[in-house]
Scaffold this motif. Structure first.
Motif, PDB file in Angstrom:
ATOM      1  N   ALA A  48       8.351  -2.166  19.648  1.00 28.55           N
ATOM      2  CA  ALA A  48       7.297  -1.427  20.347  1.00 28.55           C
ATOM      3  C   ALA A  48       7.026  -0.129  19.587  1.00 28.55           C
ATOM      4  CB  ALA A  48       7.712  -1.119  21.766  1.00 28.55           C
ATOM      5  N   GLN A  49       5.758   0.223  19.539  1.00 28.73           N
ATOM      6  CA  GLN A  49       5.397   1.417  18.801  1.00 28.73           C
ATOM      7  C   GLN A  49       5.825   2.643  19.590  1.00 28.73           C
ATOM      8  OE1 GLN A  49       1.385   1.072  17.611  1.00 28.73           O
ATOM      9  NE2 GLN A  49       1.574   2.489  15.920  1.00 28.73           N
ATOM     10  N   LYS A  50       6.472   3.558  18.922  1.00 24.49           N
ATOM     11  CA  LYS A  50       6.982   4.731  19.621  1.00 24.49           C
ATOM     12  C   LYS A  50       5.966   5.853  19.674  1.00 24.49           C
ATOM     13  CE  LYS A  50      11.895   4.063  19.364  1.00 24.49           C
ATOM     14  NZ  LYS A  50      13.178   4.761  19.314  1.00 24.49           N
ATOM     15  N   ILE A  51       5.085   5.894  18.714  1.00 22.87           N
ATOM     16  CA  ILE A  51       4.027   6.893  18.697  1.00 22.87           C
ATOM     17  C   ILE A  51       2.701   6.156  18.623  1.00 22.87           C
ATOM     18  CG2 ILE A  51       2.907   8.709  17.365  1.00 22.87           C
ATOM     19  CD1 ILE A  51       5.324   9.798  18.606  1.00 22.87           C
ATOM     20  N   THR A  52       1.832   6.399  19.562  1.00 23.92           N
ATOM     21  CA  THR A  52       0.553   5.706  19.608  1.00 23.92           C
ATOM     22  C   THR A  52      -0.598   6.698  19.521  1.00 23.92           C
ATOM     23  OG1 THR A  52       1.513   3.969  20.999  1.00 23.92           O
ATOM     24  CG2 THR A  52      -0.886   4.102  20.922  1.00 23.92           C
ATOM     25  N   GLN A  53      -1.424   6.503  18.516  1.00 24.49           N
ATOM     26  CA  GLN A  53      -2.658   7.269  18.407  1.00 24.49           C
ATOM     27  C   GLN A  53      -3.783   6.247  18.523  1.00 24.49           C
ATOM     28  OE1 GLN A  53      -0.912   9.673  14.745  1.00 24.49           O
ATOM     29  NE2 GLN A  53      -2.760  10.694  15.482  1.00 24.49           N
ATOM     30  N   VAL A  60     -12.261  19.553  20.178  1.00 26.19           N
ATOM     31  CA  VAL A  60     -11.978  18.115  20.120  1.00 26.19           C
ATOM     32  C   VAL A  60     -10.518  17.886  20.505  1.00 26.19           C
ATOM     33  CG1 VAL A  60     -11.394  18.178  17.649  1.00 26.19           C
ATOM     34  CG2 VAL A  60     -12.148  16.037  18.696  1.00 26.19           C
ATOM     35  N   THR A  61     -10.269  16.773  21.174  1.00 27.90           N
ATOM     36  CA  THR A  61      -8.903  16.402  21.567  1.00 27.90           C
ATOM     37  C   THR A  61      -8.513  15.113  20.884  1.00 27.90           C
ATOM     38  OG1 THR A  61      -9.097  17.461  23.733  1.00 27.90           O
ATOM     39  CG2 THR A  61      -7.382  15.801  23.474  1.00 27.90           C
ATOM     40  N   LEU A  62      -7.398  15.160  20.190  1.00 24.80           N
ATOM     41  CA  LEU A  62      -6.850  13.966  19.533  1.00 24.80           C
ATOM     42  C   LEU A  62      -5.656  13.491  20.343  1.00 24.80           C
ATOM     43  CD1 LEU A  62      -6.969  15.157  15.804  1.00 24.80           C
ATOM     44  CD2 LEU A  62      -8.774  14.134  17.206  1.00 24.80           C
ATOM     45  N   ASP A  63      -5.689  12.211  20.705  1.00 24.78           N
ATOM     46  CA  ASP A  63      -4.680  11.682  21.626  1.00 24.78           C
ATOM     47  C   ASP A  63      -3.406  11.239  20.920  1.00 24.78           C
ATOM     48  OD1 ASP A  63      -7.160   9.975  23.707  1.00 24.78           O
ATOM     49  OD2 ASP A  63      -6.523  12.074  23.624  1.00 24.78           O
ATOM     50  N   ALA A  74       5.516  13.899  31.859  1.00 21.87           N
ATOM     51  CA  ALA A  74       5.615  12.738  32.751  1.00 21.87           C
ATOM     52  C   ALA A  74       4.773  11.572  32.246  1.00 21.87           C
ATOM     53  CB  ALA A  74       5.184  13.127  34.160  1.00 21.87           C
ATOM     54  N   ARG A  75       3.649  11.902  31.614  1.00 23.52           N
ATOM     55  CA  ARG A  75       2.778  10.860  31.076  1.00 23.52           C
ATOM     56  C   ARG A  75       3.155  10.516  29.646  1.00 23.52           C
ATOM     57  NH1 ARG A  75      -3.334  12.427  31.785  1.00 23.52           N
ATOM     58  NH2 ARG A  75      -3.483  10.378  30.800  1.00 23.52           N
ATOM     59  N   LYS A  76       4.120  11.249  29.079  1.00 24.25           N
ATOM     60  CA  LYS A  76       4.535  11.063  27.686  1.00 24.25           C
ATOM     61  C   LYS A  76       3.327  11.157  26.751  1.00 24.25           C
ATOM     62  CE  LYS A  76       8.837   8.600  28.522  1.00 24.25           C
ATOM     63  NZ  LYS A  76       9.693   7.440  28.232  1.00 24.25           N
ATOM     64  N   SER A  77       2.608  12.223  26.922  1.00 24.12           N
ATOM     65  CA  SER A  77       1.481  12.440  26.015  1.00 24.12           C
ATOM     66  C   SER A  77       1.554  13.839  25.413  1.00 24.12           C
ATOM     67  CB  SER A  77       0.149  12.238  26.740  1.00 24.12           C
ATOM     68  OG  SER A  77      -0.142  13.328  27.579  1.00 24.12           O
ATOM     69  N   ALA A  78       1.065  13.943  24.209  1.00 21.66           N
ATOM     70  CA  ALA A  78       1.103  15.220  23.469  1.00 21.66           C
ATOM     71  C   ALA A  78      -0.178  15.323  22.658  1.00 21.66           C
ATOM     72  CB  ALA A  78       2.330  15.258  22.566  1.00 21.66           C
ATOM     73  N   ASN A  79      -1.266  15.563  23.345  1.00 20.31           N
ATOM     74  CA  ASN A  79      -2.569  15.592  22.684  1.00 20.31           C
ATOM     75  C   ASN A  79      -2.805  16.911  21.969  1.00 20.31           C
ATOM     76  OD1 ASN A  79      -2.933  13.099  23.874  1.00 20.31           O
ATOM     77  ND2 ASN A  79      -4.164  13.889  25.565  1.00 20.31           N
ATOM     78  N   LEU A  80      -3.428  16.822  20.814  1.00 18.42           N
ATOM     79  CA  LEU A  80      -3.775  18.007  20.033  1.00 18.42           C
ATOM     80  C   LEU A  80      -5.211  18.416  20.368  1.00 18.42           C
ATOM     81  CD1 LEU A  80      -3.090  19.998  17.651  1.00 18.42           C
ATOM     82  CD2 LEU A  80      -4.248  18.341  16.167  1.00 18.42           C
ATOM     83  N   CYS A 121       0.362  12.381  14.483  1.00 22.43           N
ATOM     84  CA  CYS A 121       1.321  12.803  15.491  1.00 22.43           C
ATOM     85  C   CYS A 121       2.671  12.192  15.129  1.00 22.43           C
ATOM     86  CB  CYS A 121       0.857  12.303  16.861  1.00 22.43           C
ATOM     87  SG  CYS A 121       1.952  12.688  18.247  1.00 22.43           S
ATOM     88  N   ALA A 122       3.733  12.939  15.319  1.00 18.54           N
ATOM     89  CA  ALA A 122       5.062  12.439  14.958  1.00 18.54           C
ATOM     90  C   ALA A 122       6.091  12.918  15.965  1.00 18.54           C
ATOM     91  CB  ALA A 122       5.452  12.901  13.552  1.00 18.54           C
ATOM     92  N   MET A 123       7.137  12.133  16.120  1.00 25.18           N
ATOM     93  CA  MET A 123       8.224  12.477  17.043  1.00 25.18           C
ATOM     94  C   MET A 123       9.527  12.462  16.277  1.00 25.18           C
ATOM     95  SD  MET A 123       9.386  10.556  20.560  1.00 25.18           S
ATOM     96  CE  MET A 123       9.680   8.982  19.757  1.00 25.18           C
ATOM     97  N   ARG A 124      10.386  13.401  16.608  1.00 23.31           N
ATOM     98  CA  ARG A 124      11.668  13.463  15.914  1.00 23.31           C
ATOM     99  C   ARG A 124      12.755  12.849  16.772  1.00 23.31           C
ATOM    100  NH1 ARG A 124      12.883  19.006  13.463  1.00 23.31           N
ATOM    101  NH2 ARG A 124      12.895  19.698  15.620  1.00 23.31           N
ATOM    102  N   GLU A 125      13.539  11.975  16.134  1.00 23.75           N
ATOM    103  CA  GLU A 125      14.718  11.435  16.783  1.00 23.75           C
ATOM    104  C   GLU A 125      15.840  11.407  15.763  1.00 23.75           C
ATOM    105  OE1 GLU A 125      14.227   6.649  16.161  1.00 23.75           O
ATOM    106  OE2 GLU A 125      13.541   7.497  18.040  1.00 23.75           O
ATOM    107  N   ILE A 126      17.032  11.160  16.236  1.00 22.77           N
ATOM    108  CA  ILE A 126      18.195  11.190  15.356  1.00 22.77           C
ATOM    109  C   ILE A 126      18.429   9.797  14.792  1.00 22.77           C
ATOM    110  CG2 ILE A 126      20.659  11.653  15.204  1.00 22.77           C
ATOM    111  CD1 ILE A 126      20.319  13.494  17.635  1.00 22.77           C
ATOM    112  N   ASN A 127      18.566   9.686  13.455  1.00 23.39           N
ATOM    113  CA  ASN A 127      18.829   8.381  12.868  1.00 23.39           C
ATOM    114  C   ASN A 127      20.327   8.195  12.671  1.00 23.39           C
ATOM    115  OD1 ASN A 127      19.569   9.719  10.547  1.00 23.39           O
ATOM    116  ND2 ASN A 127      17.758   9.158   9.387  1.00 23.39           N
ATOM    117  N   ALA A 128      20.680   7.116  12.023  1.00 26.02           N
ATOM    118  CA  ALA A 128      22.083   6.745  11.930  1.00 26.02           C
ATOM    119  C   ALA A 128      22.926   7.805  11.237  1.00 26.02           C
ATOM    120  CB  ALA A 128      22.221   5.414  11.196  1.00 26.02           C
TER     121      ALA A 128
END
Lengths: 115, 117
Positions: free
Chosen positions: B1-6, B19-22, B71-77, B92-99
């Motif tokens: 599943a895609q973790k970041i959706t634009q 302008v708003t970028l989703d 709550a909606r898990k959105s971060a629009n610019l 848009c990018a999200m940071r998570e911890i890798n191995a």
């Protein structure tokens, strides 16, 4: 602040040549550097993550013997594309981060063309 | 599943308008960071704005603001007063911890913004 220099910006070379790309953080110490590949009109694809003084962590499907990464100091990481072939032609871009809570700052990228 | 959706491959805006970028994201990690980057046609990636998951207020940087709805898990610019130089790809990018405990970024597919004079 937070300037990352990537060199060279463009490389055109013959098939079979090895190409080295340098990524330097100019005004901060980069504990972690990232190497990406980007195809036209697509998003960034992470190739590997490197920490100073240790082996790079490669993403699934990326050949570590093909794409050699060295992170010898806190300000320099290199990516060497060994025995490059036309399918390796792409835009390669590095980024550097000063810490776990810092954003990644990017170099200007390298356009690699293998003839 | 895609973790970041634009969801917007391309957007047009008239100069001087906003302008708003989703961007929507998916994570089960309570601690994460969200970033927006701009990539002009010349190729460099320019960091624009950052929002931490625990930040109480929406991030702002000059003409850029991030409409963070956790709550909606959105971060629009939101780009206010668009300028011709804003024409670019926006990621848009999200940071998570890798191995390796390095905080790699998960990237969206990007939105191409064109500002019309």
């Amino acid at each position: 602040g937070a300037v990352v220099s990537q060199h060279p910006s463009r490389v055109i070379c013959k098939s079979g040549t090895s190409v080295k790309i340098e990524c330097r953080s100019l005004d901060f110490q980069a504990t972690t550097m990232f190497w990406y590949r980007q195809f036209p009109k697509q998003s960034l694809m992470l190739m590997a993550t490197s920490n100073e003084g240790s082996k790079a962590t490669y993403e699934q499907g990326v050949e570590k013997d093909k794409f050699l990464i060295n992170h010898a100091s806190l300000t320099l990481s290199t990516l060497t594309v060994t025995s490059a072939h036309p399918e390796d032609s792409s835009f390669y871009i590095c980024s550097a981060s000063g810490g776990s809570n810092q954003p990644q700052h990017f170099g200007d990228g390298t356009r690699l063309s293998i003839l | 599943a895609q973790k970041i959706t634009q969801t917007q491959p391309g957007m047009f805006v008239q100069e001087k308008e906003a302008v708003t970028l989703d961007c929507t994201y998916d994570t089960s990690d309570p601690s994460y960071g969200l970033f927006w980057y701009k990539q002009p046609s010349s190729g460099e990636m320019i960091f624009l704005i950052y929002q931490g998951s625990y930040d109480q207020q929406n991030a702002t940087e000059g003409r850029y603001s991030l409409n963070f709805q956790k709550a909606r898990k959105s971060a629009n610019l939101v780009i206010s007063a668009s300028q011709l130089g804003d024409s670019a790809m926006y990621f848009c990018a999200m940071r998570e911890i890798n191995a390796g405990n390095n905080r790699k970024l998960i990237w969206g597919l990007g939105t191409s913004l064109a500002v019309n004079p």
